[in-house]
Scaffold this active site. Structure first.
Site, PDB file in Angstrom:
ATOM      1  N   ASP A  51       0.861  -1.171   0.000  1.00 29.21           N
ATOM      2  CA  ASP A  51       0.000   0.000   0.000  1.00 29.21           C
ATOM      3  C   ASP A  51       0.914   1.243   0.000  1.00 29.21           C
ATOM      4  OD1 ASP A  51      -2.323   1.699   0.624  1.00 29.21           O
ATOM      5  OD2 ASP A  51      -1.452   1.786   2.635  1.00 29.21           O
ATOM      6  N   PHE A  52       0.352   2.411  -0.269  1.00 26.10           N
ATOM      7  CA  PHE A  52       1.183   3.628  -0.298  1.00 26.10           C
ATOM      8  C   PHE A  52       0.996   4.495   0.957  1.00 26.10           C
ATOM      9  CE2 PHE A  52       1.604   8.145  -1.576  1.00 26.10           C
ATOM     10  CZ  PHE A  52       2.995   8.172  -1.631  1.00 26.10           C
ATOM     11  N   ASP A  53      -0.177   5.155   1.084  1.00 28.97           N
ATOM     12  CA  ASP A  53      -0.379   6.107   2.192  1.00 28.97           C
ATOM     13  C   ASP A  53      -0.367   5.382   3.534  1.00 28.97           C
ATOM     14  OD1 ASP A  53      -1.282   8.888   0.938  1.00 28.97           O
ATOM     15  OD2 ASP A  53      -2.185   7.305  -0.257  1.00 28.97           O
ATOM     16  N   ASP A 104      -1.895  -0.607   5.799  1.00 32.39           N
ATOM     17  CA  ASP A 104      -2.228  -0.020   7.112  1.00 32.39           C
ATOM     18  C   ASP A 104      -3.716   0.215   7.327  1.00 32.39           C
ATOM     19  OD1 ASP A 104      -2.132   2.194   5.148  1.00 32.39           O
ATOM     20  OD2 ASP A 104      -2.703   3.372   6.906  1.00 32.39           O
TER      21      ASP A 104
HETATM   22 MG   LIG Z   1      -2.815   3.157   3.438  1.00 30.05          MG
END
Ligand SMILES: [Mg+2]
Length: 266
Positions: free
Chosen positions: A26-28, A207
């Site tokens: 995932d990124f953010d 996350d």
């Molecule tokens: Mg995220």
């Protein structure tokens, strides 16, 4: 940076030793620490470097999986050559080398999305600090820059709109509410990447609540890592994006060792 947790430390060498591995992130909140302005989010430099070096080792494949549209995600992550992208929570997929799997809305869905967006804009017009983001198959209400009370108002307004547009799937994220007319998930995106790469094992790190759909499709040979608190299906947990940086650096060291042994063993 905190050390990688003991049990994960035991699982990583097994993962790194498989012939074909897919590293999906995932990124953010995973590669990038959270920032008030989503447009300012950037990956931690140690993670960018580790993923570039991992991608250069035979048998390692890299995929980015995000709620962001692919166009934004691919610009932002500073990817290695050959990386794959799952955007808009699985509604858009870019497998690299010109292979793109877009999920186009039909006319009825496109009309519903336009109505939904107009309805949200009306309901949220009086709430300060709210931003609407258009996606190919949906719309996102961002309230990270709103005061707490206004965030609550935004969620209430989004729920009222959802009652009027039940065909849309509404998902609560981290200071965002997302509406999607196509019900793709990060799990669907991971399944497409898996079919394409056919890895012996897959690592997925995320996350947010939407990453749970990704954790749910992993098998016994795979490794799942949740970043931060909250309930999760993931096998392992780390605290912060800085810990993800450590994890990727450890994985790189392990995979380099496997690669070195396989070269000298030939
Ligand atoms: Mg995220």
């Amino acid at each position: 940076m905190t050390p990688v947790p003991r049990q994960l430390h035991d699982a990583l060498p097994r993962f790194a030793a498989r012939d074909r591995i897919l590293v999906a992130l995932d990124f953010d909140g995973t590669l990038s620490p959270f920032v008030d302005d989503p447009q300012a989010a950037a990956p931690l430099p140690g993670s960018v470097q580790a993923l570039r070096e991992l991608a250069a080792i035979p048998g390692v494949f890299i995929g980015y999986i995000s709620g962001r549209p692919v166009a934004d995600l691919s610009r932002r992550v500073q990817p290695p050559d050959g990386a794959m992208f799952v955007g808009s929570h699985g509604a858009e997929i870019d497998l690299g080398a010109g292979k793109t799997a877009w999920i186009a809305l039909d006319d009825a869905e496109a009309a519903e999305l336009a109505d939904l967006r107009a309805d949200l804009a009306r309901e949220l017009a009086e709430v300060p600090g709210i931003r609407l983001e258009d996606k190919p198959a949906g719309v996102v209400v961002h309230f990270r820059q709103a005061a707490d009370a206004h965030g609550g108002l935004a969620v209430d307004a989004a729920r009222r709109v959802h009652v009027r547009h039940p065909r849309a799937k509404m998902t609560d994220g981290h200071q965002v509410v997302e509406f999607a007319l196509r019900h793709a998930s990060k799990g669907d995106g991971i399944a497409v990447l898996r079919d394409h790469v056919r890895p012996d094992a897959l690592l997925f790190v995320g996350d947010d609540t939407t990453d749970e759909d990704g954790f749910a499709v992993l098998g016994p040979d795979d490794v799942s890592v949740k970043v931060g608190g909250g309930e999760s299906l993931a096998q392992f947990r780390v605290g912060t994006p800085q810990d993800v940086e450590s994890l990727l650096s450890d994985l790189l060291t392990l995979r380099r060792e496997v690669d070195r042994c396989s070269v000298t063993g030939r």
